[in-house]
Scaffold this motif. Structure first.
Motif, short mmCIF file in Angstrom:
data_model
loop_
_atom_site.label_atom_id
_atom_site.label_comp_id
_atom_site.label_asym_id
_atom_site.label_seq_id
_atom_site.Cartn_x
_atom_site.Cartn_y
_atom_site.Cartn_z
N SER A 315 0.64 -1.58 0.13
CA SER A 315 -0.28 0.49 -0.16
C SER A 315 0.80 1.07 -0.23
O SER A 315 0.11 2.14 -0.55
N GLU A 476 -4.01 2.89 0.58
CA GLU A 476 -3.88 1.48 -0.12
C GLU A 476 -3.83 2.21 -1.07
O GLU A 476 -4.43 3.29 -1.46
N SER A 495 -15.60 4.08 4.64
CA SER A 495 -15.82 3.47 3.14
C SER A 495 -15.55 1.90 3.89
O SER A 495 -15.31 1.27 5.35
N ARG A 497 -13.74 -0.63 2.51
CA ARG A 497 -12.48 -1.11 2.79
C ARG A 497 -11.95 -0.32 3.38
O ARG A 497 -11.09 -1.50 3.76
N GLU A 500 -12.83 -2.79 6.61
CA GLU A 500 -12.02 -4.17 6.01
C GLU A 500 -10.70 -4.42 6.86
O GLU A 500 -10.08 -5.26 6.93
N LEU A 501 -10.01 -2.48 5.73
CA LEU A 501 -8.85 -3.27 6.38
C LEU A 501 -9.10 -2.61 8.35
O LEU A 501 -7.75 -3.44 8.66
#
Length: 617
Positions: A315, A476, A495, A497, A500-501
């Motif tokens: 990332s 990312e 978000s 995403r 998730e991270l």
């Protein structure tokens, strides 16, 4: 399990033994010839003169090779230019050439009829100088190849760490890179000396006189035959035996030093104290860097001292940390620490502590030497941190004799001895097992409370970021996804995403369909309690999250669903529930006991449903 491995290796053992017997056989075959040697016919004066010429010329040639071969090997190892690769091939050609051919090539260059030979009036041939030149040509590749391989094997991170400890390029080379590579270079130098000492083909073409030992041996053999050879072989055999014994002794000494012990990873008990505050000591940076198809473009201005950068592999989080450390160029970016413009300073002047994944301890230095290595190391501070971190009894140990926890503490102490105001950690616990990682994380957290430095942790572990940081930056593909206080980012990720991270569950994106109601991507409608903030407009896209305690089984529940499996997170069991195309995790203690295929009714407490705009506000 062991026996099949031994049987499979036996053919290899026999092949190795066969070659070993062949290599030893000539030495054994020479023993019976000692009695037939012509000792009376030996010209000892000429013999010892030849030995002296060979030893002296080999030593001078080795010195020349060492002085030029080490920089050349370093250049070949670190440069990726095509021209340098071609040069590396050419300088190794003498290894493949017959020695007589090498001699002929040298005659073209320094022979009495060449331009250089005439410039020196023919003194470069048939002279001690000629012997040295011939031996240098044929023996140099042995050291160059060894030096190139040795420098290529040195992890560049050692140079990076040395730079952040205040050392300029020359100091880093002579105090870090060269000592680490020296054992292999020393072996190459020994091979080069032996090759030069025994060189015959090129020498006999360039300098037949004065006699070196190989040339004199050839002359005696041509005039007197084998009986006169044995006395002349003794000096060469004696030197070879001495070199072999030194090699065995050195290897045994290294094996003795390589003993590793584990003496625990915990810090000496630390009484948490209020960290000394530095007015205005805040880090801010804009990191821009293009590497091939990857571009990093991240800006961050946190307001606290304990920071974390989190993101998946590739990332750009480690690249951002290296830019802050000054180890990577920053294309039109900036780095400031309080009122200090770090971006204008080279890494050796940034007064920082940089700790890569394996802590960057120099393998050839003891703990005491590690702490004394920083340019501005404070001896009193070193003594304090040795005692405070429980390292008093380890000062004479090398890194390979320390446990992971001890290495981390040494790296910390080394950085703290120079009163660093900025500590950078790149995945400091990535290679550790879970119990050890948890212990060291708690130890570092305790230390963070005691020191006043800004700490930046690069990690892919959200729990680690939450424990060791007050603010977090999520990135990312080289871009910032969200930044802010740890509690705020974990409570309201910007978000799906980001969620998730951060390893968050029961979270998604939807559309507000009515006041106090949001529709998920799968069409499930969730009721939520309006907060005190600005109301969400109907039709707006928003993020939603359901607390694991908000979902419960109820016979008259609003939602129909079923159990879909179990999972384990951080030692706690969770049950997955499917409702209207969405999946939710609830604590196993709160889950109903029913078969997975059975249809059940559930309710979701609207007080446990949070909704916020998708920009993280």
């Amino acid at each position: 399990m062991t026996q099949p491995v031994q049987r499979a290796a036996r053919p290899l053992w026999w092949l190795g033994a066969l070659l070993a017997v062949y290599l030893c056989a000539p030495f054994l075959a020479s023993i019976p010839q000692i009695g037939q040697a012509d000792w009376a016919g030996v010209d000892w004066h000429q013999t010892w003169s030849a030995v002296a010429v060979s030893a002296a010329s080999a030593s001078v040639a080795s010195l020349v090779i060492l002085v030029g071969g080490v920089p050349l090997g370093y250049w070949l190892a670190r440069s990726h230019a095509r021209g340098v690769a071609l040069l590396g091939f050419v300088v190794q050609l003498p290894l493949a050439l017959p020695p007589l051919t090498s001699g002929v090539l040298l005659l073209f260059l320094i022979g009495p009829y060449s331009g250089i030979g005439q410039l020196f009036n023919g003194t470069l041939t048939d002279s001690f100088t000629g012997i040295v030149l011939a031996e240098t040509f044929v023996a140099a590749p042995f050291l160059i190849v060894a030096a190139r391989s040795a420098f290529a094997a040195v992890d560049p991170v050692f140079d990076d760490v040395a730079a952040t400890l205040g050392h300029h390029a020359a100091s880093r080379f002579f105090r870090v890179t060269l000592p680490i590579a020296w054992p292999a270079i020393r072996a190459g130098l020994a091979l080069a000396w032996l090759r030069a000492f025994g060189e015959f083909g090129a020498t006999v073409m360039v300098a037949y006189h004065p006699y070196s030992l190989p040339v004199y041996t050839y002359v005696v053999f041509g005039g007197q035959g084998l009986p006169a050879m044995m006395p002349l072989l003794l000096p060469t055999l004696g030197i070879a035996i001495v070199c072999a014994m030194l090699s065995v002794y050195t290897r045994g000494a290294r094996a003795t030093l390589a003993v590793s012990t584990d003496n625990g990873d915990e810090l000496t008990a630390i009484t948490p104290a209020a960290a000394p505050e530095h007015a205005g000591l805040r880090l801010a940076f804009t990191a821009r860097r293009k590497l091939g198809a990857f571009t990093l473009d991240v800006a961050w201005q946190p307001r606290t001292r304990r920071l974390a950068i989190i993101g998946p592999s590739g990332s750009g989080k480690s690249l951002a940390l290296r830019i802050v450390a000054g180890l990577e160029p920053n294309d039109a970016g900036s780095v400031t620490l309080g009122a200090t413009d770090l971006g204008a300073l080279p890494p050796e002047r940034r007064q920082i502590g940089y700790m890569p994944q394996d802590y960057g301890l120099f393998p050839h230095m003891t703990v005491a030497q590690q702490l004394a290595f920083p340019v501005d190391a404070d001896a009193a501070s070193a003594r304090y941190w040795l005692a405070h971190l429980g390292l008093d009894a380890l000062t004479q140990r090398l890194p390979r004799q320390l446990s992971f926890g001890q290495r981390q503490r040494v790296a910390l102490a080394r950085a703290l001895t120079r009163h660093s105001q900025l500590l950078l950690f790149d995945e400091p616990f990535a290679a550790l097992d879970t119990p050890r990682r948890r212990r060291l994380q708690q130890s570092l957290r305790a230390l963070q409370r005691e020191i006043g430095a800004v700490t930046v942790i690069v990690t892919h572990d959200p729990d680690e970021a939450a424990l060791l940081a007050d603010e977090v930056l999520v990135i990312e593909h080289g871009r910032a996804l969200q930044a802010g206080a740890v509690d705020a980012v974990f409570a309201q990720p910007a978000s799906v995403r980001v969620a998730e991270l951060l390893g968050l569950h029961n979270i998604g994106e939807g559309i507000v369909r009515a006041v106090g109601e949001i529709e998920t991507a799968s069409g499930l409608r969730l009721r939520f309690a309006d907060g005190a903030g600005a109301p969400l407009e109907v039709g707006a896209r928003a993020m939603w999250r359901v607390s694991s305690r908000a979902l419960r089984a109820a016979s008259d529940g609003r939602y129909e669903g079923r159990l879909a499996g179990t999972s384990l997170r951080h030692g706690d069991r969770y049950v997955t529930v499917e409702l209207g195309g969405e999946t939710f995790d609830i604590a196993a203690d709160d889950a109903p006991h029913a078969p997975q295929a059975q249809t059940l009714r559930f309710d979701i407490d609207e007080a446990g449903v949070s909704v916020w705009t998708a920009d993280g506000s």
